[in-house]
Motif scaffolding. Sequence first.
Motif, short mmCIF file in Angstrom:
data_model
loop_
_atom_site.label_atom_id
_atom_site.label_comp_id
_atom_site.label_asym_id
_atom_site.label_seq_id
_atom_site.Cartn_x
_atom_site.Cartn_y
_atom_site.Cartn_z
N LEU A 110 0.84 -1.20 0.00
CA LEU A 110 0.00 0.00 0.00
C LEU A 110 0.87 1.24 0.00
O LEU A 110 1.90 1.29 0.67
CB LEU A 110 -0.89 0.02 1.23
N SER A 111 0.44 2.24 -0.74
CA SER A 111 1.14 3.51 -0.78
C SER A 111 0.66 4.37 0.39
O SER A 111 -0.52 4.72 0.45
CB SER A 111 0.85 4.24 -2.09
N PRO A 112 1.55 4.70 1.31
CA PRO A 112 1.11 5.52 2.44
C PRO A 112 0.68 6.93 2.04
O PRO A 112 -0.09 7.57 2.74
CB PRO A 112 2.34 5.58 3.36
N SER A 113 1.11 7.38 0.86
CA SER A 113 0.74 8.73 0.42
C SER A 113 -0.75 8.85 0.13
O SER A 113 -1.31 9.93 0.22
CB SER A 113 1.54 9.11 -0.83
N ARG A 114 -1.40 7.76 -0.24
CA ARG A 114 -2.83 7.81 -0.54
C ARG A 114 -3.68 7.76 0.73
O ARG A 114 -4.79 8.24 0.76
CB ARG A 114 -3.23 6.63 -1.45
N GLY A 115 -3.18 7.12 1.76
CA GLY A 115 -3.89 7.05 3.02
C GLY A 115 -5.13 6.17 2.99
O GLY A 115 -5.99 6.31 3.85
N GLU A 116 -5.24 5.29 2.04
CA GLU A 116 -6.41 4.40 1.98
C GLU A 116 -6.09 3.07 2.64
O GLU A 116 -4.94 2.62 2.66
CB GLU A 116 -6.83 4.17 0.52
N THR A 117 -7.11 2.43 3.16
CA THR A 117 -6.94 1.13 3.79
C THR A 117 -6.97 0.03 2.74
O THR A 117 -7.37 0.25 1.59
CB THR A 117 -8.05 0.88 4.83
N SER A 118 -6.56 -1.15 3.14
CA SER A 118 -6.45 -2.26 2.18
C SER A 118 -7.79 -2.70 1.62
O SER A 118 -7.83 -3.40 0.60
CB SER A 118 -5.73 -3.44 2.83
N ASP A 119 -8.90 -2.31 2.23
CA ASP A 119 -10.21 -2.72 1.73
C ASP A 119 -10.88 -1.66 0.86
O ASP A 119 -12.04 -1.82 0.47
CB ASP A 119 -11.13 -3.11 2.89
N HIS A 120 -10.19 -0.57 0.56
CA HIS A 120 -10.75 0.47 -0.31
C HIS A 120 -10.85 -0.08 -1.73
O HIS A 120 -9.95 -0.77 -2.22
CB HIS A 120 -9.88 1.73 -0.28
#
Length: 148
Positions: free
Chosen positions: A132-142
């Motif tokens: 996961l890219s931390p820059s997007r800030g989305e969780t793995s279930d997005h």
Amino acid sequence: METSGSAVGEAVRLDELARLRQGAYRLFGALLLNPDAEWIATLPRVAEEMLPESRPFDQFPFWGEWEGLLAELAGLGEPERAALEDVYVNQFMISSGPGKSPPYESSYVARESIPDLMADLEGEYARSGFQLSPSRGETSDHGAVELE
């Protein structure tokens, strides 16, 4: 590759179809993200580039809707940004009420199943070499992460 469309009955190469599918999944994922300034600046260019690359698929039943989507996205500009942000917040972020569609898979499973869901997703991503890219800030279930 011919970019002016394909002849009726002309076979579409599997590698071309795979490339279109990959691009479509990335585009659909991008459409599930918050329409910030970078999104608005990038998406029209992506849509413009995808349209000629997609022309060999004009024989498929989805072509009219696909072409219309790409044309609509290609025309996006800064004036549409505020309206898109409002639609995004109302549709995806306010998660209660009829017609709301949060872009998180965990919104559609029982609360007690969420930890297992998240562990399964993160395990699958790790096995696939995806981080996961931390820059997007989305969780793995997005939805955008899952489509990627």
